[in-house]
Design an enzyme around this catalytic site. Structure first.
Site, PDB file in Angstrom:
ATOM      1  N   LYS A  38       0.823  -1.216   0.000  1.00 52.24           N
ATOM      2  CA  LYS A  38       0.000   0.000   0.000  1.00 52.24           C
ATOM      3  C   LYS A  38       0.861   1.272   0.000  1.00 52.24           C
ATOM      4  CE  LYS A  38      -3.903  -2.322   2.270  1.00 52.24           C
ATOM      5  NZ  LYS A  38      -4.835  -2.319   3.419  1.00 52.24           N
ATOM      6  N   TYR A  71     -12.319  -2.482  -3.388  1.00 53.13           N
ATOM      7  CA  TYR A  71     -12.858  -2.578  -2.026  1.00 53.13           C
ATOM      8  C   TYR A  71     -14.388  -2.574  -1.994  1.00 53.13           C
ATOM      9  CZ  TYR A  71      -8.275  -2.190   0.216  1.00 53.13           C
ATOM     10  OH  TYR A  71      -6.995  -2.442   0.668  1.00 53.13           O
ATOM     11  N   PHE A  87     -15.416   3.362   7.142  1.00 49.52           N
ATOM     12  CA  PHE A  87     -14.051   3.711   6.756  1.00 49.52           C
ATOM     13  C   PHE A  87     -13.837   3.715   5.239  1.00 49.52           C
ATOM     14  CE2 PHE A  87     -14.173  -0.876   7.691  1.00 49.52           C
ATOM     15  CZ  PHE A  87     -13.648  -1.420   6.520  1.00 49.52           C
ATOM     16  N   ARG A 126      -1.747 -14.909   3.531  1.00 46.83           N
ATOM     17  CA  ARG A 126      -2.521 -14.280   4.616  1.00 46.83           C
ATOM     18  C   ARG A 126      -1.774 -14.450   5.944  1.00 46.83           C
ATOM     19  NH1 ARG A 126      -6.969 -10.835   3.746  1.00 46.83           N
ATOM     20  NH2 ARG A 126      -7.976 -11.629   5.629  1.00 46.83           N
ATOM     21  N   THR A 136      -5.465  -7.919  10.289  1.00 44.54           N
ATOM     22  CA  THR A 136      -5.757  -6.592   9.724  1.00 44.54           C
ATOM     23  C   THR A 136      -5.195  -5.443  10.550  1.00 44.54           C
ATOM     24  OG1 THR A 136      -7.806  -7.563   8.873  1.00 44.54           O
ATOM     25  CG2 THR A 136      -7.639  -5.165   8.824  1.00 44.54           C
ATOM     26  N   ARG A 182       2.578  -7.097   8.695  1.00 40.43           N
ATOM     27  CA  ARG A 182       1.875  -6.022   9.416  1.00 40.43           C
ATOM     28  C   ARG A 182       2.377  -5.908  10.855  1.00 40.43           C
ATOM     29  NH1 ARG A 182      -4.120  -7.511   7.049  1.00 40.43           N
ATOM     30  NH2 ARG A 182      -4.100  -6.124   5.230  1.00 40.43           N
ATOM     31  N   ASN A 199      -1.844  -0.141   7.118  1.00 40.48           N
ATOM     32  CA  ASN A 199      -1.423  -1.510   7.439  1.00 40.48           C
ATOM     33  C   ASN A 199      -0.594  -2.198   6.351  1.00 40.48           C
ATOM     34  OD1 ASN A 199      -3.496  -2.064   5.736  1.00 40.48           O
ATOM     35  ND2 ASN A 199      -4.619  -3.422   7.113  1.00 40.48           N
ATOM     36  N   HIS A 221      -1.960  -5.412   1.254  1.00 40.80           N
ATOM     37  CA  HIS A 221      -3.222  -6.127   1.050  1.00 40.80           C
ATOM     38  C   HIS A 221      -2.929  -7.508   0.484  1.00 40.80           C
ATOM     39  CE1 HIS A 221      -7.207  -7.168  -0.511  1.00 40.80           C
ATOM     40  NE2 HIS A 221      -6.560  -7.576  -1.600  1.00 40.80           N
ATOM     41  N   GLU A 239      -9.467  -9.885  -8.150  1.00 44.29           N
ATOM     42  CA  GLU A 239      -8.534  -8.769  -7.959  1.00 44.29           C
ATOM     43  C   GLU A 239      -7.415  -8.788  -9.005  1.00 44.29           C
ATOM     44  OE1 GLU A 239      -7.567  -9.142  -3.777  1.00 44.29           O
ATOM     45  OE2 GLU A 239      -9.629  -8.683  -3.199  1.00 44.29           O
TER      46      GLU A 239
HETATM   47  N1  UDP Z   1      -9.700  -0.785   7.285  1.00 45.15           N
HETATM   48  C1  UDP Z   1      -9.725   0.453   7.898  1.00 45.15           C
HETATM   49  N2  UDP Z   1     -10.438   0.595   9.066  1.00 45.15           N
HETATM   50  C2  UDP Z   1     -11.132  -0.432   9.619  1.00 45.15           C
HETATM   51  C3  UDP Z   1     -11.125  -1.699   8.977  1.00 45.15           C
HETATM   52  C4  UDP Z   1     -10.395  -1.830   7.803  1.00 45.15           C
HETATM   53  O1  UDP Z   1      -9.095   1.386   7.428  1.00 45.15           O
HETATM   54  O2  UDP Z   1     -11.779  -0.242  10.668  1.00 45.15           O
HETATM   55  C5  UDP Z   1      -8.947  -0.933   6.030  1.00 45.15           C
HETATM   56  C6  UDP Z   1      -7.604  -1.638   6.224  1.00 45.15           C
HETATM   57  O3  UDP Z   1      -6.669  -0.993   5.369  1.00 45.15           O
HETATM   58  C7  UDP Z   1      -7.890  -3.039   5.721  1.00 45.15           C
HETATM   59  C8  UDP Z   1      -8.905  -2.769   4.619  1.00 45.15           C
HETATM   60  O4  UDP Z   1      -9.701  -1.725   5.129  1.00 45.15           O
HETATM   61  O5  UDP Z   1      -6.714  -3.683   5.258  1.00 45.15           O
HETATM   62  C9  UDP Z   1      -9.777  -3.939   4.250  1.00 45.15           C
HETATM   63  O6  UDP Z   1     -10.354  -4.481   5.404  1.00 45.15           O
HETATM   64  P1  UDP Z   1     -10.489  -6.054   5.606  1.00 45.15           P
HETATM   65  O7  UDP Z   1     -11.370  -6.274   6.771  1.00 45.15           O
HETATM   66  O8  UDP Z   1     -10.891  -6.680   4.295  1.00 45.15           O
HETATM   67  O9  UDP Z   1      -9.026  -6.499   6.039  1.00 45.15           O
HETATM   68  P2  UDP Z   1      -7.820  -7.238   5.288  1.00 45.15           P
HETATM   69  O10 UDP Z   1      -8.419  -8.308   4.404  1.00 45.15           O
HETATM   70  O11 UDP Z   1      -7.068  -6.195   4.525  1.00 45.15           O
HETATM   71  O12 UDP Z   1      -6.993  -7.803   6.411  1.00 45.15           O
END
Ligand code: UDP
Length: 150
Positions: free
Chosen positions: A9, A49, A57, A85, A91, A102, A112, A115, A126
């Site tokens: 990112k 997204y 958010f 993952r 996350t 992370r 974070n 992705h 994607e």
């Molecule tokens: N995110 C955020 N605030 C939140 C939850 C998620 O900014 O409260 C952002 C964060 O960058 C995250 C992305 O949204 O990586 C996608 O969220 P997801 O739950 O899909 O998590 P990921 O798959 O990236 O772990």
């Protein structure tokens, strides 16, 4: 062999962490199939997204992801979605285990680092959003027999 989509990112690009993050993927034995530094427009970020469109958010996330170039990748390996993952970590970087990307590089949920697709279906979707078929390289790594038993 499966494929997944990973994206370093804008925060990690700005912090000069591309090399360190890519190194971890290479060290794991994963194969890079495609990679590019690319600044997404709003349409692409919203599509990427889309599942979060109703979340509070969402707008901040879209403006963050479009705020500068990301380093987008397609990576191949056995069980690659689960493997990546695990390497990426949970996350919220404040809670992500040390040793994960992370966990080692981030603190804030909104910064974070990386992705990674969360299923084979998301990975296909994607990869199709971020890459043209012609950008995907088909080649064999000659260390394959040393990474995989068979
Ligand atoms: N995110 C955020 N605030 C939140 C939850 C998620 O900014 O409260 C952002 C964060 O960058 C995250 C992305 O949204 O990586 C996608 O969220 P997801 O739950 O899909 O998590 P990921 O798959 O990236 O772990």
């Amino acid at each position: 062999m499966e494929r997944t989509f990973l994206m370093i990112k804008p925060d990690a690009v700005q912090r000069n962490l591309i090399g360190q993050v890519v190194s971890r993927l290479e060290q794991k034995g994963l194969k890079l199939v495609a990679a590019k530094l690319y600044q997404a427009n709003e349409d692409l970020a919203k599509e990427h997204y889309a599942e979060h469109v109703e979340k509070p958010f969402f707008n901040k996330l879209v403006s963050f992801i479009t705020s500068g170039p990301v380093f987008a990748m397609v990576v191949e390996g056995n069980n690659v979605v689960e493997v990546t993952r695990t390497i990426v970590g949970e996350t919220n970087p404040a809670k992500a285990a040390p040793g994960t990307i992370r966990g080692d590089y981030g603190i804030d949920l909104g910064r974070n680092i990386i992705h990674g697709s969360d299923s084979n279906e998301s990975a296909e979707r994607e990869i199709g959003l971020w890459f043209d078929k012609s950008e995907l390289n088909n080649y064999k790594l000659n260390n394959e027999n040393w990474v995989y038993e068979k």
